[in-house]
Design a protein around this motif. Structure first.
Motif, PDB file in Angstrom:
ATOM      1  N   ILE A 199       0.857  -1.067  -0.063  1.00  0.00           N
ATOM      2  CA  ILE A 199       0.102   0.058  -0.004  1.00  0.00           C
ATOM      3  C   ILE A 199       0.966   1.276  -0.058  1.00  0.00           C
ATOM      4  CG2 ILE A 199      -1.788   1.314   1.332  1.00  0.00           C
ATOM      5  CD1 ILE A 199      -2.927  -1.406   2.173  1.00  0.00           C
ATOM      6  N   ARG A 200       1.887   1.397   0.575  1.00  0.00           N
ATOM      7  CA  ARG A 200       2.940   2.414   0.769  1.00  0.00           C
ATOM      8  C   ARG A 200       3.866   2.407  -0.357  1.00  0.00           C
ATOM      9  NH1 ARG A 200       3.113   4.861   5.784  1.00  0.00           N
ATOM     10  NH2 ARG A 200       4.033   6.353   4.934  1.00  0.00           N
ATOM     11  N   SER A 201       3.805   1.568  -1.039  1.00  0.00           N
ATOM     12  CA  SER A 201       4.723   1.483  -2.414  1.00  0.00           C
ATOM     13  C   SER A 201       3.928   2.265  -3.763  1.00  0.00           C
ATOM     14  CB  SER A 201       5.195   0.160  -2.862  1.00  0.00           C
ATOM     15  OG  SER A 201       4.042  -0.397  -3.358  1.00  0.00           O
ATOM     16  N   ARG A 202       4.850   2.265  -4.490  1.00  0.00           N
ATOM     17  CA  ARG A 202       4.149   2.800  -5.927  1.00  0.00           C
ATOM     18  C   ARG A 202       2.922   2.075  -6.285  1.00  0.00           C
ATOM     19  NH1 ARG A 202       6.086   0.807 -11.044  1.00  0.00           N
ATOM     20  NH2 ARG A 202       7.523  -0.730 -10.780  1.00  0.00           N
ATOM     21  N   TYR A 203       3.104   1.011  -6.383  1.00  0.00           N
ATOM     22  CA  TYR A 203       1.679   0.116  -6.448  1.00  0.00           C
ATOM     23  C   TYR A 203       0.410   0.438  -5.927  1.00  0.00           C
ATOM     24  CZ  TYR A 203       5.398  -3.159  -8.715  1.00  0.00           C
ATOM     25  OH  TYR A 203       6.224  -3.609  -9.528  1.00  0.00           O
ATOM     26  N   GLY A 204       0.543   0.998  -4.487  1.00  0.00           N
ATOM     27  CA  GLY A 204      -0.686   1.485  -3.911  1.00  0.00           C
ATOM     28  C   GLY A 204      -0.833   2.771  -4.436  1.00  0.00           C
ATOM     29  N   ARG A 205      -0.012   3.575  -4.859  1.00  0.00           N
ATOM     30  CA  ARG A 205      -0.165   4.884  -5.302  1.00  0.00           C
ATOM     31  C   ARG A 205      -0.912   4.738  -6.612  1.00  0.00           C
ATOM     32  NH1 ARG A 205       4.801   6.027  -2.985  1.00  0.00           N
ATOM     33  NH2 ARG A 205       5.701   5.637  -4.854  1.00  0.00           N
ATOM     34  N   THR A 206      -0.663   3.689  -7.432  1.00  0.00           N
ATOM     35  CA  THR A 206      -1.184   3.573  -8.619  1.00  0.00           C
ATOM     36  C   THR A 206      -2.722   2.999  -8.404  1.00  0.00           C
ATOM     37  OG1 THR A 206      -0.085   1.425  -9.115  1.00  0.00           O
ATOM     38  CG2 THR A 206       0.951   3.072  -9.915  1.00  0.00           C
ATOM     39  N   PHE A 207      -2.778   2.156  -7.499  1.00  0.00           N
ATOM     40  CA  PHE A 207      -4.141   1.540  -7.060  1.00  0.00           C
ATOM     41  C   PHE A 207      -5.161   2.725  -6.835  1.00  0.00           C
ATOM     42  CE2 PHE A 207      -2.899  -2.659  -5.259  1.00  0.00           C
ATOM     43  CZ  PHE A 207      -2.355  -3.266  -6.629  1.00  0.00           C
ATOM     44  N   ARG A 208      -4.608   3.770  -5.741  1.00  0.00           N
ATOM     45  CA  ARG A 208      -5.326   4.844  -5.526  1.00  0.00           C
ATOM     46  C   ARG A 208      -5.708   5.867  -6.908  1.00  0.00           C
ATOM     47  NH1 ARG A 208      -2.671   4.127  -0.875  1.00  0.00           N
ATOM     48  NH2 ARG A 208      -0.733   5.202  -1.582  1.00  0.00           N
ATOM     49  N   ALA A 209      -4.868   6.093  -7.804  1.00  0.00           N
ATOM     50  CA  ALA A 209      -4.878   6.904  -8.830  1.00  0.00           C
ATOM     51  C   ALA A 209      -6.037   6.055  -9.712  1.00  0.00           C
ATOM     52  CB  ALA A 209      -3.604   6.837  -9.437  1.00  0.00           C
ATOM     53  N   VAL A 210      -6.054   5.136  -9.885  1.00  0.00           N
ATOM     54  CA  VAL A 210      -6.979   4.420 -10.932  1.00  0.00           C
ATOM     55  C   VAL A 210      -8.323   4.400 -10.226  1.00  0.00           C
ATOM     56  CG1 VAL A 210      -7.623   2.047 -11.773  1.00  0.00           C
ATOM     57  CG2 VAL A 210      -5.488   2.733 -12.012  1.00  0.00           C
ATOM     58  N   ARG A 211      -8.488   4.402  -8.779  1.00  0.00           N
ATOM     59  CA  ARG A 211      -9.632   4.368  -8.069  1.00  0.00           C
ATOM     60  C   ARG A 211     -10.312   5.736  -8.394  1.00  0.00           C
ATOM     61  NH1 ARG A 211      -9.276   4.872  -1.834  1.00  0.00           N
ATOM     62  NH2 ARG A 211      -8.171   6.939  -2.682  1.00  0.00           N
ATOM     63  N   ASP A 212      -9.433   6.847  -8.046  1.00  0.00           N
ATOM     64  CA  ASP A 212      -9.903   8.311  -8.066  1.00  0.00           C
ATOM     65  C   ASP A 212     -10.396   8.527  -9.546  1.00  0.00           C
ATOM     66  OD1 ASP A 212      -9.419   8.267  -5.449  1.00  0.00           O
ATOM     67  OD2 ASP A 212      -7.410   9.070  -5.547  1.00  0.00           O
ATOM     68  N   ASP A 213      -9.574   8.285 -10.611  1.00  0.00           N
ATOM     69  CA  ASP A 213      -9.903   8.689 -11.782  1.00  0.00           C
ATOM     70  C   ASP A 213      -9.021   8.015 -13.001  1.00  0.00           C
ATOM     71  OD1 ASP A 213     -10.314  10.317 -14.127  1.00  0.00           O
ATOM     72  OD2 ASP A 213     -10.540  12.085 -13.301  1.00  0.00           O
ATOM     73  N   GLU A 214      -9.747   7.098 -13.590  1.00  0.00           N
ATOM     74  CA  GLU A 214      -9.151   6.121 -14.626  1.00  0.00           C
ATOM     75  C   GLU A 214      -8.639   7.033 -15.889  1.00  0.00           C
ATOM     76  OE1 GLU A 214     -11.416   2.885 -15.755  1.00  0.00           O
ATOM     77  OE2 GLU A 214     -11.897   2.215 -13.844  1.00  0.00           O
ATOM     78  N   VAL A 215      -9.324   8.123 -16.197  1.00  0.00           N
ATOM     79  CA  VAL A 215      -8.813   8.843 -17.341  1.00  0.00           C
ATOM     80  C   VAL A 215      -7.537   9.538 -16.855  1.00  0.00           C
ATOM     81  CG1 VAL A 215      -9.341  10.627 -18.895  1.00  0.00           C
ATOM     82  CG2 VAL A 215     -10.992   9.014 -18.090  1.00  0.00           C
ATOM     83  N   ALA A 216      -7.273  10.178 -15.731  1.00  0.00           N
ATOM     84  CA  ALA A 216      -6.252  10.947 -15.330  1.00  0.00           C
ATOM     85  C   ALA A 216      -5.072   9.982 -15.345  1.00  0.00           C
ATOM     86  CB  ALA A 216      -6.564  11.785 -14.074  1.00  0.00           C
ATOM     87  N   ALA A 217      -5.432   8.593 -14.637  1.00  0.00           N
ATOM     88  CA  ALA A 217      -4.377   7.795 -14.263  1.00  0.00           C
ATOM     89  C   ALA A 217      -3.935   7.453 -15.771  1.00  0.00           C
ATOM     90  CB  ALA A 217      -4.708   6.536 -13.610  1.00  0.00           C
ATOM     91  N   ARG A 218      -4.647   7.003 -16.881  1.00  0.00           N
ATOM     92  CA  ARG A 218      -4.235   6.607 -18.087  1.00  0.00           C
ATOM     93  C   ARG A 218      -3.253   7.768 -18.703  1.00  0.00           C
ATOM     94  NH1 ARG A 218      -8.655   5.446 -19.507  1.00  0.00           N
ATOM     95  NH2 ARG A 218      -8.696   3.138 -19.150  1.00  0.00           N
ATOM     96  N   LEU A 219      -3.747   9.135 -18.506  1.00  0.00           N
ATOM     97  CA  LEU A 219      -3.032  10.240 -19.180  1.00  0.00           C
ATOM     98  C   LEU A 219      -1.720  10.092 -18.498  1.00  0.00           C
ATOM     99  CD1 LEU A 219      -5.669  12.827 -19.433  1.00  0.00           C
ATOM    100  CD2 LEU A 219      -4.611  11.511 -21.227  1.00  0.00           C
ATOM    101  N   ALA A 220      -1.657   9.700 -17.068  1.00  0.00           N
ATOM    102  CA  ALA A 220      -0.174   9.896 -16.439  1.00  0.00           C
ATOM    103  C   ALA A 220       0.744   8.668 -16.824  1.00  0.00           C
ATOM    104  CB  ALA A 220      -0.528   9.700 -14.907  1.00  0.00           C
TER     105      ALA A 220
END
Length: 371
Positions: free
Chosen positions: A214-235
């Motif tokens: 959860i505290r790694s970059r994988y956890g951050r990508t999990f939260r990014a996809v949860r919050d906004d898939e479009v923004a995560a894809r653009l990132a």
């Protein structure tokens, strides 16, 4: 100073000259902190196992087994935003795998303390395979369609145990032979205490891995996809791959939880992993607090305490045996539903969110008095 160090920004250059980058040191300090917490909780469990009676040790071991499943579901639903109604089936996959492995070892006359960890590892691998297949399908779906797929898994997997009764022994299920505690612990060492030690060690290891994930970059990508898939894809985040990874991680912990429950009960049957269990797991993590491992703990405690609450509530009423049986079958779901409604109204963040707000309020008042 080398050319590589000169090309670094000043902050990173100083960190590199000191022997490591800030991110590396943060990861190291986080890992050490998590290890310290796991060690402290492990020592506390050992002390508690000597202080309580055997039945309480068994209950604590059951909480630890459920905690594996609720923690994985918290990662999937709370951190990645995927709704799953089929985690009871994933637990059944791990439970039947450990039962088949233990019976195969017994038939071959194999003994040794390494057999149970090997069976638990096989249970995790089998559940990972099932979770990967379901996760690939789930990554293409959203909303009610995703819930429908996982709901189908929750119905189909227990039904397979009844259909292939030559392998899974139908409704009667399979026994799970487990060796007694090591002789080094003494001839009269309580078996329930040994169960708590086994499940506690496996659960703490799983929680350690999840906390660092959860505290790694994988956890951050999990939260990014949860919050906004479009923004995560653009990132630059591969959304489908991230969702499959979250499902696989959640499936692995659910399989471990189911395997531990089978080891505790020393048996496994389709009735123990019905659709109701999947609904209970989802409601438990919502009541405990989505997105927090401590919330998963409250959910696991509620799953174990619910049968006692149901039994106590049934005894308070004067009913006929038939009515008491029907009430006992429907009362747990009703209690969970009412609790979920109350928690969502009074504490949208769950039990852990409420405790966090109370803690911050008490700390703020103490600081105000001190100043």
């Amino acid at each position: 100073m080398s050319a590589t160090q000169a090309a670094l920004p000043p902050k990173h250059r100083l960190a590199d000259e000191a022997g490591g980058r800030p991110a590396d040191r943060r990861r190291g300090s986080t890992l050490l902190r998590h290890l310290a917490v796991v060690l402290a909780v492990g020592l506390l469990l050992v002390a508690v196992s000597y202080a309580v009676e055997p039945f309480r040790n068994f209950q604590l071991a059951t909480v630890a087994a459920y905690l594996c499943a609720t923690a994985g579901l918290t990662v999937l639903t709370g951190l990645n935003g995927q709704l799953s109604l089929g985690h009871g089936a994933l637990m059944a996959t791990g439970a039947y795998t450990v039962a088949l492995c233990q019976n195969e070892f017994l038939d071959r006359g194999m003994t040794g303390g390494w057999l149970l960890p090997l069976s638990l590892g096989a249970a995790i691998l089998s559940t990972v395979a099932v979770g990967a297949v379901v996760g690939v399908a789930a990554a293409r779906l959203r909303g009610p369609y995703l819930a429908g797929v996982t709901l189908a898994v929750a119905v189909v997997v227990p039904a397979l145990a009844v259909t292939f009764d030559g392998v899974f022994n139908g409704e009667q299920g399979l026994s799970v032979p487990v060796e007694p505690p090591p002789l080094a612990l003494g001839p009269y060492f309580p078996y329930e205490r040994w169960q708590l030690w086994l499940t506690g060690a496996a659960t703490l290891l799983a929680l350690l891995l999840l906390a660092n994930l959860i505290r790694s970059r994988y956890g951050r990508t999990f939260r990014a996809v949860r919050d906004d898939e479009v923004a995560a894809r653009l990132a630059g985040i591969h959304v489908a791959r991230t969702q499959v990874l979250a499902f696989v991680v959640s499936a692995a912990t659910a399989g471990l939880g189911g395997a531990l429950l089978a080891v505790l009960a020393q048996s496994v049957s389709p009735g123990a992993f019905s659709l109701t269990l999947s609904l209970f797991l989802l409601m438990a993590v919502v009541i405990g607090g989505l997105g927090r491992l401590t919330g998963a703990l409250w959910g696991a405690v509620l799953l174990v305490a619910l049968p006692d609450l149901t039994h106590s509530a049934t005894e308070l009423l004067t009913l006929s045996p038939a009515a008491a049986q029907r009430l006992a079958g429907n009362l747990p779901l009703a209690i969970f539903g009412v609790t979920l409604i109350v928690v969502m109204i009074a504490a949208p963040g769950g039990v852990q969110g409420l405790l966090s707000r109370l803690g911050r309020a008490v700390l703020a008042r103490w600081r105000a008095r001190r100043s």
